[in-house]
Design a protein around this motif. Structure first.
Motif, PDB file in Angstrom:
ATOM      1  N   THR A 138      65.694  71.474  31.248  1.00 16.92           N
ATOM      2  CA  THR A 138      64.902  71.351  32.477  1.00 16.92           C
ATOM      3  C   THR A 138      63.477  71.826  32.237  1.00 16.92           C
ATOM      4  O   THR A 138      62.513  71.218  32.725  1.00 16.92           O
ATOM      5  CB  THR A 138      65.554  72.190  33.597  1.00 16.92           C
ATOM      6  OG1 THR A 138      66.869  71.679  33.851  1.00 16.92           O
ATOM      7  CG2 THR A 138      64.731  72.122  34.869  1.00 16.92           C
ATOM      8  N   GLU A 139      63.334  72.902  31.487  1.00 20.50           N
ATOM      9  CA  GLU A 139      62.000  73.457  31.221  1.00 20.50           C
ATOM     10  C   GLU A 139      61.117  72.450  30.494  1.00 20.50           C
ATOM     11  O   GLU A 139      59.916  72.347  30.770  1.00 20.50           O
ATOM     12  CB  GLU A 139      62.138  74.729  30.397  1.00 20.50           C
ATOM     13  CG  GLU A 139      60.827  75.454  30.206  1.00 20.50           C
ATOM     14  CD  GLU A 139      61.037  76.912  29.807  1.00 20.50           C
ATOM     15  OE1 GLU A 139      60.033  77.627  29.725  1.00 20.50           O
ATOM     16  OE2 GLU A 139      62.193  77.325  29.591  1.00 20.50           O
ATOM     17  N   ILE A 181      61.219  69.216  30.764  1.00 24.73           N
ATOM     18  CA  ILE A 181      60.769  68.227  31.752  1.00 24.73           C
ATOM     19  C   ILE A 181      59.607  68.776  32.572  1.00 24.73           C
ATOM     20  O   ILE A 181      58.577  68.110  32.769  1.00 24.73           O
ATOM     21  CB  ILE A 181      61.936  67.831  32.692  1.00 24.73           C
ATOM     22  CG1 ILE A 181      63.038  67.130  31.900  1.00 24.73           C
ATOM     23  CG2 ILE A 181      61.440  66.926  33.821  1.00 24.73           C
ATOM     24  CD1 ILE A 181      64.289  66.834  32.709  1.00 24.73           C
ATOM     25  N   SER A 228      61.258  65.808  38.593  1.00 24.71           N
ATOM     26  CA  SER A 228      62.263  66.373  37.694  1.00 24.71           C
ATOM     27  C   SER A 228      63.683  66.010  38.130  1.00 24.71           C
ATOM     28  O   SER A 228      64.584  65.884  37.284  1.00 24.71           O
ATOM     29  CB  SER A 228      62.119  67.898  37.620  1.00 24.71           C
ATOM     30  OG  SER A 228      62.354  68.487  38.888  1.00 24.71           O
ATOM     31  N   SER A 264      66.214  63.998  35.787  1.00 27.80           N
ATOM     32  CA  SER A 264      67.449  64.667  35.362  1.00 27.80           C
ATOM     33  C   SER A 264      68.677  63.804  35.635  1.00 27.80           C
ATOM     34  O   SER A 264      69.632  63.798  34.857  1.00 27.80           O
ATOM     35  CB  SER A 264      67.586  66.015  36.079  1.00 27.80           C
ATOM     36  OG  SER A 264      66.547  66.884  35.705  1.00 27.80           O
ATOM     37  N   GLY A 288      63.418  65.711  28.485  1.00 32.10           N
ATOM     38  CA  GLY A 288      64.678  66.123  29.098  1.00 32.10           C
ATOM     39  C   GLY A 288      65.880  65.727  28.277  1.00 32.10           C
ATOM     40  O   GLY A 288      66.930  66.378  28.331  1.00 32.10           O
ATOM     41  N   PHE A 326      73.377  71.246  33.913  1.00 32.22           N
ATOM     42  CA  PHE A 326      72.023  70.696  33.797  1.00 32.22           C
ATOM     43  C   PHE A 326      71.462  70.277  35.147  1.00 32.22           C
ATOM     44  O   PHE A 326      70.340  70.645  35.518  1.00 32.22           O
ATOM     45  CB  PHE A 326      72.041  69.505  32.821  1.00 32.22           C
ATOM     46  CG  PHE A 326      70.695  68.861  32.641  1.00 32.22           C
ATOM     47  CD1 PHE A 326      69.664  69.525  32.015  1.00 32.22           C
ATOM     48  CD2 PHE A 326      70.457  67.572  33.123  1.00 32.22           C
ATOM     49  CE1 PHE A 326      68.419  68.929  31.847  1.00 32.22           C
ATOM     50  CE2 PHE A 326      69.227  66.970  32.967  1.00 32.22           C
ATOM     51  CZ  PHE A 326      68.199  67.654  32.323  1.00 32.22           C
ATOM     52  N   THR A 357      68.363  72.116  37.339  1.00 30.38           N
ATOM     53  CA  THR A 357      67.217  71.294  37.738  1.00 30.38           C
ATOM     54  C   THR A 357      66.977  71.367  39.248  1.00 30.38           C
ATOM     55  O   THR A 357      65.831  71.506  39.705  1.00 30.38           O
ATOM     56  CB  THR A 357      67.437  69.833  37.311  1.00 30.38           C
ATOM     57  OG1 THR A 357      67.598  69.768  35.888  1.00 30.38           O
ATOM     58  CG2 THR A 357      66.248  68.966  37.710  1.00 30.38           C
ATOM     59  N   TYR A 399      63.697  72.943  41.218  1.00 26.86           N
ATOM     60  CA  TYR A 399      62.905  72.185  42.192  1.00 26.86           C
ATOM     61  C   TYR A 399      62.847  72.902  43.542  1.00 26.86           C
ATOM     62  O   TYR A 399      61.780  73.102  44.110  1.00 26.86           O
ATOM     63  CB  TYR A 399      63.487  70.786  42.360  1.00 26.86           C
ATOM     64  CG  TYR A 399      62.951  70.058  43.572  1.00 26.86           C
ATOM     65  CD1 TYR A 399      61.606  69.706  43.658  1.00 26.86           C
ATOM     66  CD2 TYR A 399      63.787  69.752  44.641  1.00 26.86           C
ATOM     67  CE1 TYR A 399      61.107  69.057  44.782  1.00 26.86           C
ATOM     68  CE2 TYR A 399      63.307  69.100  45.766  1.00 26.86           C
ATOM     69  CZ  TYR A 399      61.960  68.765  45.819  1.00 26.86           C
ATOM     70  OH  TYR A 399      61.463  68.129  46.938  1.00 26.86           O
TER      71      TYR A 399
END
Length: 605
Positions: free
Chosen positions: A45-46, A48, A63, A67, A223, A263, A267, A271
């Motif tokens: 995630t980081e 992205i 994101s 994802s 990602g 995951f 994410t 957000y």
């Protein structure tokens, strides 16, 4: 002394018959072989968010759909690799699939990419684990490289102790990580839903003017680093208990479900919380701090996250030695990779992997972001070749339901090929080196193969025609003086042949005269040949003398060089003496049709 230290660090040697007991069940295999894939939750995630932040905070909502797209690719890969597991139950993954269906060149590209990827796995994992530790303890930030190297040494020792023992120890922190992340996700969702945290997310669906298709593709490819390690299960099927392919397929499915859930959960929390990527604190660290504060739970999550990032390297330690074994078996890597160690693991592969990854950590100064793009490209090339190979297999064999299988692998191939191309075009400045390094690796494979083929051709005999030739034996003994070591060597030489000569190389007339007088007085029944060296070299005159003897006797005699050597009682005492005998042996061993042997004389004290 070395043997005792080795026993303490690695354990007792295991019998070959114990190999079956070293096989893994589903739960241990899930921990060991999925650690790489599961750990990518900590930075997928980081990666992205880092790309999207270029367009500003408002772009972070992208994101979520990105994802979901990564999640869709995960589903395709899991289904595709389950087909590979049942089609190739002996393991080897992309290398074996490409070898069977696409030919030699493709298989070597796949194998080389995977080997490079496993080295990068260890380097990335140790670096990422160090980042997690320094997020919690910033004072350690300047010691990143040392921390990563210490963990590589730890993993090396654990894996040298054997698959089962390392799995038993390392499975505990891996499952603790899974439990901790799901606890974090559930707690975070509850806190967000109940208004326990102020909504800080950019509005979902907002049009951001400076977000381009190129930027979105770059974020998507970043990602996809969360999918590295998915292929490891199909590579390591021989490590599973019987029925190996069924257990491997079940393990792959469990891994996919756990990875996908973690995951997408991380994410969504990133957000909703409005997390911005930071150079000093990871995304998971920020989420945990906002959810639980800076108390004990936060440090537990950071601790197990650091552990899983370190232990993600264990996937490589399980898969790299097996793949190296298969390449060595096909004569593309040195045969030393086929040898099992004391604990029944492929120890040479484990040690080579550790040294190569440690070198990478030092060169890149432990910077994870510098390694991840190379890491991801290294795995998506084999992904693509594996899918293409399976397509060719279904078309050739046409088994039951082959059309559906072909469609699945075609979708997988097109998707992974697209990701590979996206990586190349969006991150060429970071991945260009692989286009130099990978051809070099493949070239080395070819050179090793050619060497083994040439060696086999020269060593091969026709058992119906070729028979041993019976010859005499001329023995040459280089001597530096008259000692018990020389007497011991002459005594042994006389049992082998009546044709024995001693050779003394002198540097001045006085030394030569004294040696001749003492030899005549001693009279051991062996002729002494004296050579004078004007340049204080022993090897030069000795080589010329051997050439002369070889020229005169090669048709009738073998030539044997017996080198007298005394062996000290303690290893450190050998440092106090010159190593002329060792240098002589190393120099003469390359001679054609000359046998070089050492006759030891052990000192008692």
């Amino acid at each position: 002394m070395f043997g005792k230290v080795k026993r303490v660090l690695i354990g007792r040697p295991m019998k070959s018959a114990e190999l079956e007991a070293e096989k893994l069940g589903k739960l241990k295999a899930l921990a060991i072989l999925s650690s790489d894939a599961l750990s990518s939750v900590a930075y997928g995630t980081e990666q992205i968010l880092l790309v999207l932040m270029v367009a500003g905070f408002a772009a972070l909502w992208y994101s979520v759909p990105i994802s979901i797209a990564v999640l869709g690719l995960l589903v395709i890969l899991v289904i595709s690799y389950r087909q590979t597991i049942f089609a190739y139950p002996t393991g080897g993954g992309a290398y074996i699939v490409a070898k069977d269906n696409l030919g030699q060149a493709s298989s070597l590209i796949a194998g080389g990419s995977l080997l490079v990827d496993y080295v990068l796995t260890v380097a990335v994992s140790s670096s990422a684990g160090t980042d997690a530790i320094t997020s919690a303890f910033p004072i350690l930030h300047d010691h990143r490289v040392l921390i990563a190297l210490v963990m590589i040494v730890f993993l090396t020792l654990m894996n040298l102790r054997g698959v089962t023992e390392s799995a038993s120890v390392l499975a505990i922190p891996i499952y603790l990580f899974v439990i901790s992340i799901f606890f974090l996700i559930i707690s975070g969702v509850i806190k967000y839903m109940t208004g326990g945290i102020e909504a800080a997310a950019p509005e979902f669906g907002t049009t951001v003017s400076n977000v381009s298709l190129f930027l979105l593709l770059k974020a998507f490819s970043s990602g996809c680093s969360a999918l590295t390690g998915v292929e490891a299960v199909s590579n390591a099927i021989p490590n599973f208990r019987q029925p190996a392919e069924r257990n491997a397929a079940a393990t792959l499915l469990m891994m996919g479900l756990i990875l996908g859930g973690m995951f997408i959960g991380i994410t969504l929390l990133a957000y909703w919380y409005g997390i911005r990527p930071s150079g000093t604190e990871t995304v998971i660290s920020q989420i945990a701090r906002m959810t639980f504060g800076s108390g004990i739970i936060y440090y537990i999550i950071q601790g197990v996250t650091a552990l899983i990032l370190f232990l993600a390297a264990n996937t490589a330690y399980s898969a790299f030695p097996l793949l190296a074994f298969m390449l060595a078996k096909d004569k593309y890597m040195p045969h030393m990779f086929m040898v099992r160690g004391d604990r029944l693991g492929f120890s040479n592969g484990i040690i080579f992997l550790s040294l190569a990854s440690a070198l990478l950590v030092i060169v890149f100064h432990g910077e994870t972001d510098s390694l991840i793009p190379l890491y991801a490209v290294g795995v998506f090339i084999p992904f693509t070749l594996s899918q293409l190979g399976m397509m060719v297999r279904w078309i050739k064999l046409k088994p039951a339901n082959w059309v559906l299988k072909l469609v699945i692998n075609t979708i997988g191939m097109l998707t992974t090929l697209s990701i590979t191309l996206i990586f190349i075009f969006t991150k060429f400045a970071q991945v260009w080196i692989i286009f130099i390094f990978l051809p070099i690796v493949v070239y080395v494979f070819y050179k090793i193969y050619i060497h083994y083929q040439n060696t086999a051709e020269q060593l091969r005999i026709d058992i119906t025609i070729d028979k041993p030739q019976i010859k005499g034996n001329t023995i040459i003994i280089p001597v530096a003086g008259i000692t018990r070591v020389v007497m011991n060597t002459i005594s042994y030489a006389k049992t082998l042949s009546p044709n024995v000569v001693a050779v003394y190389v002198g540097f001045d007339d006085e030394a030569i005269r004294k040696m001749e007088d003492k030899w005549e007085q001693w009279d051991p029944g062996v002729r002494l040949i004296v050579l004078k060296s004007r340049y204080r070299s022993i090897l030069g005159p000795l080589r010329r003398f051997i050439d002369t003897v070889e020229w005169k006797t090669s048709a009738t005699d073998h030539i044997t060089i017996l080198i007298p050597q005394f062996v000290t009682k303690h290893w450190w005492e050998s440092i106090l003496h010159n190593q002329t005998s060792l240098l002589m042996r190393a120099y003469l061993i390359n001679y054609k049709d000359v046998v070089v042997a050492t006759v030891p004389y052990h000192l008692k004290s």
